[in-house]
Design a protein around this motif. Structure first.
Motif, PDB file in Angstrom:
ATOM      1  N   ILE A 139      41.576  43.665  47.660  1.00  0.00           N
ATOM      2  CA  ILE A 139      42.960  43.873  47.203  1.00  0.00           C
ATOM      3  C   ILE A 139      43.756  44.586  48.291  1.00  0.00           C
ATOM      4  O   ILE A 139      44.911  44.241  48.561  1.00  0.00           O
ATOM      5  CB  ILE A 139      43.008  44.651  45.870  1.00  0.00           C
ATOM      6  CG1 ILE A 139      42.180  43.931  44.802  1.00  0.00           C
ATOM      7  CG2 ILE A 139      44.446  44.839  45.404  1.00  0.00           C
ATOM      8  CD1 ILE A 139      42.546  42.490  44.544  1.00  0.00           C
ATOM      9  N   ALA A 161      35.509  37.709  45.658  1.00  0.00           N
ATOM     10  CA  ALA A 161      36.198  38.372  44.556  1.00  0.00           C
ATOM     11  C   ALA A 161      35.225  38.893  43.505  1.00  0.00           C
ATOM     12  O   ALA A 161      35.603  39.133  42.375  1.00  0.00           O
ATOM     13  CB  ALA A 161      37.183  37.386  43.925  1.00  0.00           C
ATOM     14  N   ASN A 167      39.008  41.870  40.390  1.00  0.00           N
ATOM     15  CA  ASN A 167      39.362  41.208  41.646  1.00  0.00           C
ATOM     16  C   ASN A 167      39.788  39.750  41.490  1.00  0.00           C
ATOM     17  O   ASN A 167      40.819  39.361  42.037  1.00  0.00           O
ATOM     18  CB  ASN A 167      38.230  41.324  42.659  1.00  0.00           C
ATOM     19  CG  ASN A 167      38.331  42.574  43.503  1.00  0.00           C
ATOM     20  OD1 ASN A 167      39.153  43.443  43.262  1.00  0.00           O
ATOM     21  ND2 ASN A 167      37.474  42.681  44.490  1.00  0.00           N
TER      22      ASN A 167
END
Length: 194
Positions: A139, A161, A167
């Motif tokens: 992020i 992710a 995420n």
């Protein structure tokens, strides 16, 4: 698995944040990419990448020895027996102290930096493929390159992710905001293209 969605080709610019042992850098070199930027923080993994570059006499790989962060800062970094899991750590919210994942882990300090600052320093503003598996800092990575995403200067993305439950949806939401297409979440990785 990103090769399923994008095949690197001669002249491409490839950036990987969280390069581990540099295997994708070797693929990019074999495909004759013009610039290959490997960003890695773990000292053990950095030595492996340096050895690969030296052994194969690779000239077009730039190794950046930093952790991805939300700002330029010194970070605590957890090195465990498994070099695939080395990662930065945050202060524990409840005890205001740094915690190790396991008793055998070692905490070291290293330099953290935003991806945009790394790219600006290297004078790179167009990327054919950005791949990332930076152990939970994805992020921070996406937020720091918002202008490049807005201006469609990054053509293809493959972003790990799987480090937190938030995420995938956060990364997908950000990429949709910047009008990326073909967004897919498979095997813990978010793929997208302009």
């Amino acid at each position: 698995n990103w090769e399923k969605y994008y095949q690197l080709k001669k002249g491409d610019v490839f950036v990987e944040a969280g390069a581990f042992w540099g295997r994708y850098g070797l693929i990019a070199a074999a495909k004759e990419c013009s610039k290959i930027i490997l960003i890695e923080a773990s000292p053990v993994n950095i030595e492996t990448i340096k050895n690969l570059i030296k052994e194969d006499n690779l000239k077009n790989i730039i190794l950046v020895e930093k952790a991805i962060s939300n700002k330029k800062q010194t970070l605590k970094f957890n090195t465990s027996k498994n070099p695939a899991g080395h990662h930065t750590i945050e202060k524990n919210f409840f005890v205001n102290a740094y915690a190790k994942d396991n008793e055998d882990d070692t905490l070291i300090e290293l330099e953290g930096e935003t991806l945009i600052n790394i790219l600006n320093h290297l004078k790179i503003d167009n990327i054919d493929l950005l791949a990332s598996d930076c152990e939970g800092a994805e992020i921070h990575l996406i937020n720091s390159i918002s202008n490049l995403l807005k201006e469609k200067k990054i053509k293809h993305l493959a972003i790990g992710a799987y480090h937190t439950i938030y995420n995938p949806i956060t990364i997908i939401t950000l990429l949709k905001k910047y009008k990326y297409k073909g967004i897919k979440h498979e095997d813990g990785v978010v793929y997208a293209h302009i």
